[in-house]
Design an enzyme around this catalytic site. Sequence first.
Site, PDB file in Angstrom:
ATOM      1  N   LYS A 131      50.176  21.232  45.848  1.00 47.50           N
ATOM      2  CA  LYS A 131      50.445  22.073  44.682  1.00 47.50           C
ATOM      3  C   LYS A 131      49.153  22.307  43.900  1.00 47.50           C
ATOM      4  O   LYS A 131      48.389  21.368  43.657  1.00 47.50           O
ATOM      5  CB  LYS A 131      51.488  21.369  43.809  1.00 47.50           C
ATOM      6  N   SER A 206      58.515  23.860  39.382  1.00 47.99           N
ATOM      7  CA  SER A 206      57.221  24.518  39.421  1.00 47.99           C
ATOM      8  C   SER A 206      56.503  24.373  40.759  1.00 47.99           C
ATOM      9  O   SER A 206      55.501  25.050  41.014  1.00 47.99           O
ATOM     10  CB  SER A 206      56.318  23.965  38.307  1.00 47.99           C
ATOM     11  N   SER A 230      61.004  19.768  39.340  1.00 48.51           N
ATOM     12  CA  SER A 230      60.001  20.624  39.979  1.00 48.51           C
ATOM     13  C   SER A 230      59.698  20.275  41.428  1.00 48.51           C
ATOM     14  O   SER A 230      59.033  21.047  42.116  1.00 48.51           O
ATOM     15  CB  SER A 230      58.699  20.606  39.180  1.00 48.51           C
TER      16      SER A 230
END
Length: 548
Positions: A131, A206, A230
């Site tokens: 990420k 996210s 997330s």
Amino acid sequence: MALTRFERFLASILRGAVGMLFAVFQLLAQLRGADRSVRRLPPITNPLLMVPAMRLARMIRRREVTSVEVVQTYIDRIQEINPLINAMVKDRFSLALQEAAQVDKLIEEETGGEDVLEDRLPLLGVPFTVKEAFSLQGMPNSTGLVSRRGVISATDAPPVALLKRAGAIPLGVTNCSELCMWLESHNHLYGITNNPYDLERIPGGSSGGEGSILGGGGSVIGVGSDVGGSIRIPAFFNGIFGHKPTSGVVSNVGQFPPASGQQPGFLCTGPMCRYAQDLLPMLRVMGGANADRLSLSSQVDLKRLRFFSVPHDGGSPLVSPVDQQLVLAQRRVVERLEADLGVKVQQLKIPQLKYSFQIWSAMMGAPGKDGKQPTSFAELMSDHGKKVWPLWEMAKWTVGLSKHTVAAIGLVLVEMFQRSQPTQFILQQKESLQKDLEELLGTDGVLLYPSHPHLAPKHHHPLFTPFNFSYTGIFNILGLPVTQCPLGLSAEGLPLGLQLVVGKQQDRLSLATAVFLEKTFGGWRDPGSIATATTQLDTWRGASTTTS
């Protein structure tokens, strides 16, 4: 425990206003003439893309395949699908191939045998993705903030460093929502990421770029973070596995934005994988010495565990009802656990869960032990630069001049009205829920709970259901480990799934249950090989009718 008349009145007003806005949104979408055809990815053709990470590592150690071959195969897949899903935002393919060549040379020269390599470098030669909110040396670390466009990481975040030290090879970084605080991975630096099962739908957030690249077969293991769902929401929407560990086991250092106030106790870094068997070894590596607290080497006898099922949050007026396909999927899990393991799954109602959003919101905004308030979202958006005025940003957004997404601006507006101490009632609900769940789960309990009320929504639709993440967010506040598991596909060809919640430091229980559910329900499915409709739901209905 019921909502007051005033609370119900406010909720009805909110739902009415949101309904009107959503109707306007749909009308505008129709006027734009958006393409409604369901577009999917090309199917996977290289069998190396269908091999779990730990098995790939074994094949590489045994010289059945080279690391260069594996890494090149994944590079080819990413180059094939990323123009469609926009998941990877910066690659390091050339460096990855060089590192893979070094791995192959190391294996050729190793004289200690395969066991020595496995013990020292369990993920040797296996590619992974990260990420973009995490530091990965030489890669951007903007978290989707335009003002951080030029920020390049000089070091690796500790979990990333541990994976590299175990021999894994990073391929690049993946998209996330602006400042990691929304469930759609969209920002004005990298654009919007698509769901590999339907490109008109969201991959969640996210960690949505990770979910999308994994779900599309462009990666086999990845690194995500989770402060409200997330890891688990993208894992659910993209049909993969994800694990939010016991709080404090995996380091959160090296992420932007850093957590503040009480948030460090809620934020978790964890693994995201296409195959359940890879979760535990990844967690062992990412946790470092802290992983010893989890007794991950202890065998788990599923037949000796106690299972509980909670079908919904009890009816919060702020949150959507759970989709009936998800209700049916969870019921089917209960049936298989009872039939295959000989256990009795206890059906429960937990009334405090209807206050999940209020609890999450109150605790996220609470001051830390030092008495300091957490950094506001407006401050994070300004990133030590010019102050962000949300009403002005919203005005700029309407004419396409804002550098921020409407979701981020909306969060600042909401924050303006929420800077107050949590009510005593909400604090009581949190403490009561914490006590009840910890006593219920103990050291041998597994709770089945929906991941989200909806299947993967279409782009921007979550703006009208902003509190639905409460199904995941509550477990961040409680500090309980949770594993997200795929359960096949819906009638629309979208992933189904549920959460497995266990007691603190009992991560191995949900991980072992996830392996069982993968064998039972098939785990991840190649989105490129899915027919336009699936008959699985009808099969389940038939099976449920037969057993009732």
